[in-house]
Design a protein around this motif. Structure first.
Motif, PDB file in Angstrom:
ATOM      1  N   GLU A  19       0.943  -1.226  -0.068  1.00  0.00           N
ATOM      2  CA  GLU A  19      -0.103   0.072  -0.050  1.00  0.00           C
ATOM      3  C   GLU A  19       0.874   1.346   0.121  1.00  0.00           C
ATOM      4  O   GLU A  19       0.684   2.298  -0.675  1.00  0.00           O
ATOM      5  CB  GLU A  19      -0.962  -0.008   1.073  1.00  0.00           C
ATOM      6  N   HIS A  20       1.839   0.998   0.765  1.00  0.00           N
ATOM      7  CA  HIS A  20       2.956   2.427   0.870  1.00  0.00           C
ATOM      8  C   HIS A  20       3.523   2.521  -0.545  1.00  0.00           C
ATOM      9  O   HIS A  20       3.558   3.610  -1.032  1.00  0.00           O
ATOM     10  CB  HIS A  20       4.069   2.267   1.889  1.00  0.00           C
ATOM     11  N   TYR A  21       3.865   1.352  -1.328  1.00  0.00           N
ATOM     12  CA  TYR A  21       4.620   1.402  -2.514  1.00  0.00           C
ATOM     13  C   TYR A  21       3.211   1.971  -3.565  1.00  0.00           C
ATOM     14  O   TYR A  21       3.768   2.818  -4.430  1.00  0.00           O
ATOM     15  CB  TYR A  21       4.794   0.008  -2.995  1.00  0.00           C
ATOM     16  N   ALA A  22       2.233   1.749  -3.416  1.00  0.00           N
ATOM     17  CA  ALA A  22       0.921   2.160  -4.486  1.00  0.00           C
ATOM     18  C   ALA A  22       0.880   3.730  -4.251  1.00  0.00           C
ATOM     19  O   ALA A  22       0.858   4.527  -5.226  1.00  0.00           O
ATOM     20  CB  ALA A  22      -0.206   1.520  -4.119  1.00  0.00           C
ATOM     21  N   LYS A  23       0.976   4.196  -3.193  1.00  0.00           N
ATOM     22  CA  LYS A  23       0.655   5.596  -2.679  1.00  0.00           C
ATOM     23  C   LYS A  23       2.170   6.444  -3.182  1.00  0.00           C
ATOM     24  O   LYS A  23       1.926   7.501  -3.426  1.00  0.00           O
ATOM     25  CB  LYS A  23       0.693   5.742  -1.417  1.00  0.00           C
ATOM     26  N   TRP A  25       3.488   5.498  -6.023  1.00  0.00           N
ATOM     27  CA  TRP A  25       3.408   5.707  -7.455  1.00  0.00           C
ATOM     28  C   TRP A  25       2.448   6.633  -8.122  1.00  0.00           C
ATOM     29  O   TRP A  25       2.346   7.033  -9.241  1.00  0.00           O
ATOM     30  CB  TRP A  25       3.296   4.328  -8.176  1.00  0.00           C
ATOM     31  N   ILE A  26       1.310   6.732  -7.421  1.00  0.00           N
ATOM     32  CA  ILE A  26       0.254   7.476  -8.079  1.00  0.00           C
ATOM     33  C   ILE A  26       0.594   8.720  -8.248  1.00  0.00           C
ATOM     34  O   ILE A  26       0.390   9.137  -9.648  1.00  0.00           O
ATOM     35  CB  ILE A  26      -1.011   7.545  -7.073  1.00  0.00           C
ATOM     36  N   HIS A  37      -5.752   5.701 -12.118  1.00  0.00           N
ATOM     37  CA  HIS A  37      -7.186   5.571 -11.637  1.00  0.00           C
ATOM     38  C   HIS A  37      -7.219   4.521 -10.279  1.00  0.00           C
ATOM     39  O   HIS A  37      -8.305   4.214  -9.780  1.00  0.00           O
ATOM     40  CB  HIS A  37      -7.877   4.571 -12.651  1.00  0.00           C
ATOM     41  N   GLY A  38      -6.143   4.361  -9.891  1.00  0.00           N
ATOM     42  CA  GLY A  38      -5.991   3.862  -8.471  1.00  0.00           C
ATOM     43  C   GLY A  38      -5.576   2.500  -8.355  1.00  0.00           C
ATOM     44  O   GLY A  38      -5.283   1.977  -9.383  1.00  0.00           O
ATOM     45  N   TYR A  39      -5.167   2.189  -7.046  1.00  0.00           N
ATOM     46  CA  TYR A  39      -4.730   0.523  -6.850  1.00  0.00           C
ATOM     47  C   TYR A  39      -5.867   0.159  -6.060  1.00  0.00           C
ATOM     48  O   TYR A  39      -6.507   0.659  -5.345  1.00  0.00           O
ATOM     49  CB  TYR A  39      -3.547   0.629  -5.894  1.00  0.00           C
TER      50      TYR A  39
END
Length: 104
Positions: A19-23, A25-26, A37-39
């Protein structure tokens, strides 16, 4: 327009790290001209599958983003974070052409 669909297989014990990784990259995708468009993280069902969707105006612009991200310090840090935490086991990338409703 082209939409990139990423299907991730995750370590289910490292969802917080993913989740940290996803945040990370956005905003990076958006920095390079894409629309994120989100994870989508596991909820019900499989506990180790996540998805991401983001679009670029063309495949050529997506390819430019891929090349430029390999040289960008913030992107390099995000890649390194995933490698160090080993939260991602594998991923598949596919491309789609979105279809939206009729113009108003």
């Amino acid at each position: 327009m082209v939409t990139c669909y990423l299907n991730y297989v995750l370590d289910p014990y490292k969802l917080k790290e993913f989740e940290h990784y996803a945040k990370l990259w956005i905003p990076l995708v958006e920095k390079f001209g894409g629309q994120h468009h989100g994870y989508f993280l596991p909820s019900e069902g499989a506990n180790n599958i996540a998805l991401a969707l983001f679009s670029f105006p063309s495949l050529a612009e997506y390819e430019r983003y891929r090349q430029d991200s390999m040289k960008d310090p913030a992107c390099i840090k995000a890649f390194q974070y995933a490698e160090e935490t080993r939260c991602i086991i594998s991923y598949e990338r596919s491309f789609f052409r979105p279809v939206f409703g009729a113009a108003s």
